[in-house]
Design an enzyme around this catalytic site. Structure first.
Site, PDB file in Angstrom:
ATOM      1  N   LYS A  37       0.849  -1.190   0.000  1.00 47.94           N
ATOM      2  CA  LYS A  37       0.000   0.000   0.000  1.00 47.94           C
ATOM      3  C   LYS A  37       0.884   1.240   0.000  1.00 47.94           C
ATOM      4  O   LYS A  37       1.702   1.447   0.886  1.00 47.94           O
ATOM      5  CB  LYS A  37      -0.910   0.033   1.224  1.00 47.94           C
ATOM      6  CG  LYS A  37      -1.844   1.255   1.212  1.00 47.94           C
ATOM      7  CD  LYS A  37      -2.563   1.442   2.520  1.00 47.94           C
ATOM      8  CE  LYS A  37      -1.660   2.210   3.437  1.00 47.94           C
ATOM      9  NZ  LYS A  37      -2.288   3.042   4.429  1.00 47.94           N
ATOM     10  N   LYS A  66      -7.505   7.738  -2.050  1.00 44.93           N
ATOM     11  CA  LYS A  66      -8.928   8.066  -1.874  1.00 44.93           C
ATOM     12  C   LYS A  66      -9.335   9.297  -2.688  1.00 44.93           C
ATOM     13  O   LYS A  66      -9.797  10.292  -2.160  1.00 44.93           O
ATOM     14  CB  LYS A  66      -9.254   8.254  -0.387  1.00 44.93           C
ATOM     15  CG  LYS A  66      -8.983   7.018   0.438  1.00 44.93           C
ATOM     16  CD  LYS A  66      -9.202   7.298   1.929  1.00 44.93           C
ATOM     17  CE  LYS A  66      -8.743   6.148   2.771  1.00 44.93           C
ATOM     18  NZ  LYS A  66      -7.275   6.114   2.964  1.00 44.93           N
TER      19      LYS A  66
END
Length: 147
Positions: A37, A66
Protein backbone atom coordinates in the site's frame (compact mmCIF):
# COMPACT_ATOMS: atom_id res chain seq x y z
CA UNK A 1 -17.15 -20.71 -9.87
CA UNK A 2 -13.73 -21.42 -8.38
CA UNK A 3 -14.20 -23.97 -5.62
CA UNK A 4 -10.56 -24.16 -4.55
CA UNK A 5 -9.68 -22.38 -1.34
CA UNK A 6 -7.59 -19.28 -1.91
CA UNK A 7 -5.04 -17.89 0.48
CA UNK A 8 -6.00 -14.36 1.51
CA UNK A 9 -3.76 -11.69 0.01
CA UNK A 10 -1.75 -9.70 2.51
CA UNK A 11 -1.06 -6.06 1.69
CA UNK A 12 1.78 -4.40 3.58
CA UNK A 13 1.23 -0.72 4.37
CA UNK A 14 4.22 1.47 3.59
CA UNK A 15 3.11 4.13 6.06
CA UNK A 16 6.41 5.99 6.12
CA UNK A 17 7.59 9.27 4.61
CA UNK A 18 11.04 8.27 3.41
CA UNK A 19 11.83 6.58 0.07
CA UNK A 20 14.71 4.58 1.51
CA UNK A 21 12.65 3.29 4.41
CA UNK A 22 9.78 2.36 2.10
CA UNK A 23 12.07 0.48 -0.28
CA UNK A 24 13.79 -1.29 2.63
CA UNK A 25 10.36 -2.57 3.70
CA UNK A 26 9.62 -3.76 0.16
CA UNK A 27 12.97 -5.57 -0.03
CA UNK A 28 12.61 -7.10 3.45
CA UNK A 29 9.12 -8.42 2.72
CA UNK A 30 9.78 -9.60 -0.85
CA UNK A 31 9.17 -13.31 -1.23
CA UNK A 32 6.59 -13.25 1.55
CA UNK A 33 4.42 -10.31 0.52
CA UNK A 34 4.05 -8.94 -2.98
CA UNK A 35 1.35 -6.28 -2.52
CA UNK A 36 2.23 -2.90 -1.00
CA UNK A 37 0.00 0.00 0.00
CA UNK A 38 1.36 3.34 -1.13
CA UNK A 39 -0.60 5.90 0.83
CA UNK A 40 -0.68 9.66 0.98
CA UNK A 41 2.31 10.00 3.32
CA UNK A 42 4.88 8.28 1.12
CA UNK A 43 3.26 9.33 -2.17
CA UNK A 44 3.30 12.99 -1.14
CA UNK A 45 6.87 12.81 0.12
CA UNK A 46 8.31 10.87 -2.84
CA UNK A 47 5.87 11.23 -5.75
CA UNK A 48 4.60 8.87 -8.44
CA UNK A 49 8.09 7.50 -9.04
CA UNK A 50 7.66 5.57 -5.80
CA UNK A 51 4.99 3.41 -7.45
CA UNK A 52 7.37 2.65 -10.32
CA UNK A 53 10.19 1.75 -7.93
CA UNK A 54 7.98 -0.69 -6.03
CA UNK A 55 6.83 -2.26 -9.31
CA UNK A 56 10.44 -2.45 -10.56
CA UNK A 57 11.22 -4.57 -7.50
CA UNK A 58 8.40 -6.97 -8.36
CA UNK A 59 5.83 -5.47 -6.00
CA UNK A 60 2.21 -4.78 -6.81
CA UNK A 61 1.01 -1.33 -5.78
CA UNK A 62 -2.20 -0.48 -3.95
CA UNK A 63 -2.44 3.31 -4.31
CA UNK A 64 -4.50 4.45 -1.34
CA UNK A 65 -5.11 8.15 -2.08
CA UNK A 66 -8.93 8.07 -1.87
CA UNK A 67 -9.52 10.31 -4.88
CA UNK A 68 -12.55 12.58 -4.45
CA UNK A 69 -13.37 15.45 -6.78
CA UNK A 70 -15.46 16.21 -9.84
CA UNK A 71 -15.65 13.31 -12.31
CA UNK A 72 -13.19 14.75 -14.85
CA UNK A 73 -10.54 15.44 -12.21
CA UNK A 74 -10.83 12.00 -10.62
CA UNK A 75 -10.76 10.39 -14.07
CA UNK A 76 -7.51 12.20 -14.86
CA UNK A 77 -5.94 11.08 -11.59
CA UNK A 78 -7.09 7.48 -12.02
CA UNK A 79 -5.89 7.41 -15.65
CA UNK A 80 -2.44 8.66 -14.59
CA UNK A 81 -2.24 6.16 -11.72
CA UNK A 82 -3.27 3.32 -14.03
CA UNK A 83 -0.53 4.27 -16.47
CA UNK A 84 1.95 3.83 -13.58
CA UNK A 85 0.98 0.16 -13.38
CA UNK A 86 -0.88 0.50 -10.09
CA UNK A 87 -2.88 -2.71 -9.43
CA UNK A 88 -5.49 -1.29 -7.04
CA UNK A 89 -6.55 2.18 -5.88
CA UNK A 90 -9.18 3.90 -3.78
CA UNK A 91 -11.74 6.58 -4.57
CA UNK A 92 -14.37 8.11 -2.29
CA UNK A 93 -17.79 6.73 -3.22
CA UNK A 94 -19.39 9.92 -1.92
CA UNK A 95 -18.18 11.56 -5.15
CA UNK A 96 -21.23 9.99 -6.78
CA UNK A 97 -22.04 7.47 -9.47
CA UNK A 98 -20.86 9.65 -12.34
CA UNK A 99 -17.47 10.09 -10.67
CA UNK A 100 -17.18 6.36 -9.99
CA UNK A 101 -18.09 5.50 -13.60
CA UNK A 102 -15.55 8.03 -14.88
CA UNK A 103 -12.90 6.47 -12.60
CA UNK A 104 -13.63 2.96 -13.88
CA UNK A 105 -13.46 4.07 -17.52
CA UNK A 106 -10.25 6.01 -16.90
CA UNK A 107 -8.66 3.01 -15.17
CA UNK A 108 -9.25 0.93 -18.29
CA UNK A 109 -7.96 3.72 -20.58
CA UNK A 110 -4.80 4.35 -18.55
CA UNK A 111 -3.99 0.66 -18.29
CA UNK A 112 -4.57 0.11 -22.01
CA UNK A 113 -2.23 2.99 -22.85
CA UNK A 114 0.43 1.45 -20.59
CA UNK A 115 -0.18 -2.10 -21.84
CA UNK A 116 -1.19 -3.38 -18.40
CA UNK A 117 -4.31 -4.84 -16.83
CA UNK A 118 -6.79 -2.32 -15.46
CA UNK A 119 -6.45 -1.85 -11.71
CA UNK A 120 -9.16 -2.64 -9.24
CA UNK A 121 -10.86 0.64 -8.24
CA UNK A 122 -12.27 0.41 -4.71
CA UNK A 123 -14.90 2.85 -3.44
CA UNK A 124 -14.47 3.98 0.15
CA UNK A 125 -17.82 4.81 1.70
CA UNK A 126 -16.99 5.86 5.28
CA UNK A 127 -13.60 6.14 6.95
CA UNK A 128 -13.25 3.66 9.79
CA UNK A 129 -11.90 6.41 12.08
CA UNK A 130 -15.20 8.33 12.02
CA UNK A 131 -17.53 8.11 14.98
CA UNK A 132 -21.28 8.47 14.48
CA UNK A 133 -21.02 12.04 15.82
CA UNK A 134 -18.23 12.89 13.37
CA UNK A 135 -20.23 11.45 10.49
CA UNK A 136 -23.39 13.36 11.42
CA UNK A 137 -21.46 16.62 11.89
CA UNK A 138 -19.69 16.43 8.54
CA UNK A 139 -22.49 15.08 6.33
CA UNK A 140 -25.52 17.24 7.14
CA UNK A 141 -27.23 16.66 3.78
CA UNK A 142 -30.82 16.76 4.90
CA UNK A 143 -32.30 18.52 1.89
CA UNK A 144 -31.89 18.91 -1.83
CA UNK A 145 -28.25 19.40 -2.90
CA UNK A 146 -29.36 22.40 -4.98
CA UNK A 147 -30.59 24.24 -1.84
Amino acid sequence: MDTQARTPEIIAALDVEDRGEGLRLVEALSGTISFFKLGSRLFTAEGPGMAREIADRGGRVFLDLKFHDIPATVAGSVRAASALGVRMMTIHASGGLEMMRAAAEAAAEGAAAAGTEPPLVVGVTVLTSLSREDFDATTPLAGDVAD
